[in-house]
Design a protein around this motif. Sequence first.
Motif, mmCIF file in Angstrom:
data_model
loop_
_atom_site.group_PDB
_atom_site.id
_atom_site.type_symbol
_atom_site.label_atom_id
_atom_site.label_comp_id
_atom_site.label_asym_id
_atom_site.label_seq_id
_atom_site.Cartn_x
_atom_site.Cartn_y
_atom_site.Cartn_z
ATOM 1 N N GLY A 1 0.804 -1.211 0.000
ATOM 2 C CA GLY A 1 0.000 0.000 0.000
ATOM 3 C C GLY A 1 0.839 1.264 0.000
ATOM 4 O O GLY A 1 0.516 2.235 -0.687
ATOM 5 N N ALA A 2 1.910 1.259 0.757
ATOM 6 C CA ALA A 2 2.752 2.455 0.839
ATOM 7 C C ALA A 2 3.489 2.724 -0.467
ATOM 8 O O ALA A 2 3.836 3.866 -0.757
ATOM 9 N N ASN A 3 3.723 1.701 -1.262
ATOM 10 C CA ASN A 3 4.448 1.878 -2.519
ATOM 11 C C ASN A 3 3.556 1.797 -3.747
ATOM 12 O O ASN A 3 4.063 1.790 -4.869
ATOM 13 N N ALA A 4 2.244 1.743 -3.572
ATOM 14 C CA ALA A 4 1.331 1.617 -4.712
ATOM 15 C C ALA A 4 1.357 2.838 -5.608
ATOM 16 O O ALA A 4 1.138 2.725 -6.816
ATOM 17 N N TRP A 5 1.636 3.995 -5.066
ATOM 18 C CA TRP A 5 1.648 5.216 -5.861
ATOM 19 C C TRP A 5 2.750 5.201 -6.905
ATOM 20 O O TRP A 5 2.693 5.916 -7.895
ATOM 21 N N ASP B 1 1.058 13.657 -0.065
ATOM 22 C CA ASP B 1 1.390 12.928 1.163
ATOM 23 C C ASP B 1 0.160 12.251 1.749
ATOM 24 O O ASP B 1 0.257 11.146 2.295
ATOM 25 N N ARG B 2 -0.984 12.896 1.641
ATOM 26 C CA ARG B 2 -2.215 12.301 2.169
ATOM 27 C C ARG B 2 -2.562 11.008 1.429
ATOM 28 O O ARG B 2 -2.943 10.013 2.046
ATOM 29 N N SER B 3 -2.399 11.016 0.109
ATOM 30 C CA SER B 3 -2.681 9.796 -0.658
ATOM 31 C C SER B 3 -1.729 8.676 -0.274
ATOM 32 O O SER B 3 -2.136 7.517 -0.186
ATOM 33 N N ARG B 4 -0.488 9.004 -0.037
ATOM 34 C CA ARG B 4 0.478 7.975 0.371
ATOM 35 C C ARG B 4 0.105 7.389 1.733
ATOM 36 O O ARG B 4 0.206 6.184 1.938
#
Length: 131
Positions: free
Chosen positions: A5-9, A25-28
């Motif tokens: 999840g943290a690296n999905a962006w 940052d909020r999306s991350r």
Amino acid sequence: GLCLGANAWRIVPRNIPAFDTLFSDRSRRDFAAIGTSAGVAAAFTSPIGGILFAMEEGSSFWSIQLMWKCVNATATTLLAWFFLESAKKGFGPQTIPLKFALENGETSLIAVHYWEYFLVAAIGIVAGLIG
């Protein structure tokens, strides 16, 4: 789940303007909470436990929108898990033990057919499009 999840962006293309909000940052942080809830749900086959864990430990700021994203992630995770379990046993009617105790202390068994997976997936797609 948290690492994914943290690296999905990182897999989202940066040259599409519609995806610009995914790089904040909020999306991350939201992706990390969503990944946490999906990972806990997969580990313990407990979608509500995954959501509550993400609410308590996996997010800095909690919102109703984030909760619904976590609900969709945990439901999709368990749907995929049940689908893979059915594929391992052969498709058709399967009995899946529910993870809650009845009044007499036993677990309940339900019969699940393969076409029900597609029905639940369609409901998830509609819920995702609604927002």
